[in-house]
Scaffold this motif. Structure first.
Motif, PDB file in Angstrom:
ATOM      1  N   GLN A  65       1.475   8.965  -6.377  1.00 36.47           N
ATOM      2  CA  GLN A  65       1.916  10.336  -6.154  1.00 36.47           C
ATOM      3  C   GLN A  65       2.920  10.741  -7.240  1.00 36.47           C
ATOM      4  O   GLN A  65       2.838  11.836  -7.798  1.00 36.47           O
ATOM      5  CB  GLN A  65       2.547  10.459  -4.774  1.00 36.47           C
ATOM      6  CG  GLN A  65       3.047  11.845  -4.442  1.00 36.47           C
ATOM      7  CD  GLN A  65       3.673  11.909  -3.053  1.00 36.47           C
ATOM      8  OE1 GLN A  65       3.612  10.967  -2.262  1.00 36.47           O
ATOM      9  NE2 GLN A  65       4.291  13.015  -2.761  1.00 36.47           N
TER      10      GLN A  65
ATOM     11  N   VAL B 245      -6.314   9.250  -2.343  1.00 36.21           N
ATOM     12  CA  VAL B 245      -6.322   8.052  -3.176  1.00 36.21           C
ATOM     13  C   VAL B 245      -7.020   6.921  -2.429  1.00 36.21           C
ATOM     14  O   VAL B 245      -6.789   6.734  -1.231  1.00 36.21           O
ATOM     15  CB  VAL B 245      -4.884   7.619  -3.538  1.00 36.21           C
ATOM     16  CG1 VAL B 245      -4.861   6.304  -4.274  1.00 36.21           C
ATOM     17  CG2 VAL B 245      -4.176   8.685  -4.348  1.00 36.21           C
TER      18      VAL B 245
ATOM     19  N   GLU C  76       0.827  -1.211   0.000  1.00 34.29           N
ATOM     20  CA  GLU C  76       0.000   0.000   0.000  1.00 34.29           C
ATOM     21  C   GLU C  76       0.861   1.261   0.000  1.00 34.29           C
ATOM     22  O   GLU C  76       0.562   2.231  -0.699  1.00 34.29           O
ATOM     23  CB  GLU C  76      -0.940  -0.001   1.209  1.00 34.29           C
ATOM     24  CG  GLU C  76      -2.036  -1.039   1.112  1.00 34.29           C
ATOM     25  CD  GLU C  76      -2.776  -1.220   2.428  1.00 34.29           C
ATOM     26  OE1 GLU C  76      -4.015  -1.388   2.372  1.00 34.29           O
ATOM     27  OE2 GLU C  76      -2.138  -1.195   3.494  1.00 34.29           O
TER      28      GLU C  76
ATOM     29  N   ARG D 149       0.856   3.954  -3.085  1.00 35.94           N
ATOM     30  CA  ARG D 149       0.584   5.381  -2.858  1.00 35.94           C
ATOM     31  C   ARG D 149       1.732   6.257  -3.373  1.00 35.94           C
ATOM     32  O   ARG D 149       1.498   7.299  -3.977  1.00 35.94           O
ATOM     33  CB  ARG D 149       0.332   5.641  -1.362  1.00 35.94           C
ATOM     34  CG  ARG D 149      -0.996   5.095  -0.916  1.00 35.94           C
ATOM     35  CD  ARG D 149      -1.226   5.312   0.584  1.00 35.94           C
ATOM     36  NE  ARG D 149      -2.513   4.754   0.951  1.00 35.94           N
ATOM     37  CZ  ARG D 149      -3.674   5.346   0.755  1.00 35.94           C
ATOM     38  NH1 ARG D 149      -3.722   6.525   0.189  1.00 35.94           N
ATOM     39  NH2 ARG D 149      -4.803   4.763   1.108  1.00 35.94           N
TER      40      ARG D 149
END
Length: 148
Positions: free
Chosen positions: A15, A81, A7, A11
């Motif tokens: 980004q 997100v 995770e 992320r």
């Protein structure tokens, strides 16, 4: 909230994807968009006065529209997100100051918008599969561009 390593990685990759998009636009490197969007991506710039369509149409639009502006930047922030396996949705804040030629010289207009995104994990990594702009505000827009 505890995140798994996957995770955290997802992320950070998402980004970076958003940053890569802003960099490609600001540097007028539209071929870089091929590594940011999926081949079947749908992009909608109509909320801020642009067009909507597939990636080739958008790249052609950008090649024609962006050189009109002597300078601009895309500052992205507040990226939210939600990841669901190999797909994700996102909402990204963007502040977009743009220098606009006017009869009197130049002025800077400020556009505030949100990118409403859908992402898909591909063999090459995360890509944007859908991006739509949602207008938040505009300031100091020349009369000739009042629709923005």
């Amino acid at each position: 909230m505890t995140l798994s390593l996957q995770e955290v990685s997802d992320r950070l990759e998402l980004q970076e994807l958003v940053i890569d998009y802003a960099t490609a636009i600001d540097e007028q490197d539209y071929s870089a968009l091929d590594k940011i969007f999926t081949e079947d991506a749908y992009i909608d710039y109509t909320a801020m006065g642009g067009i909507e369509g597939d990636l080739p149409s958008i790249k052609q639009f950008l090649r024609q529209a962006m050189p009109v502006f002597p300078a601009y930047q895309h500052l992205n922030a507040n990226q939210k997100v939600v990841i669901d396996g190999d797909t994700a949705t996102g909402k990204v804040m963007c502040l977009n100051p743009m220098v606009v030629p006017t009869a009197e010289g130049e002025q800077v207009m400020f556009l505030g918008l949100w990118y409403i995104d859908e992402y898909r994990r591909t063999e090459q990594g995360w890509r944007i599969s859908r991006r739509a702009e949602r207008k938040s505000f505009s300031h100091n827009v020349p009369r000739e561009m009042a629709g923005v």
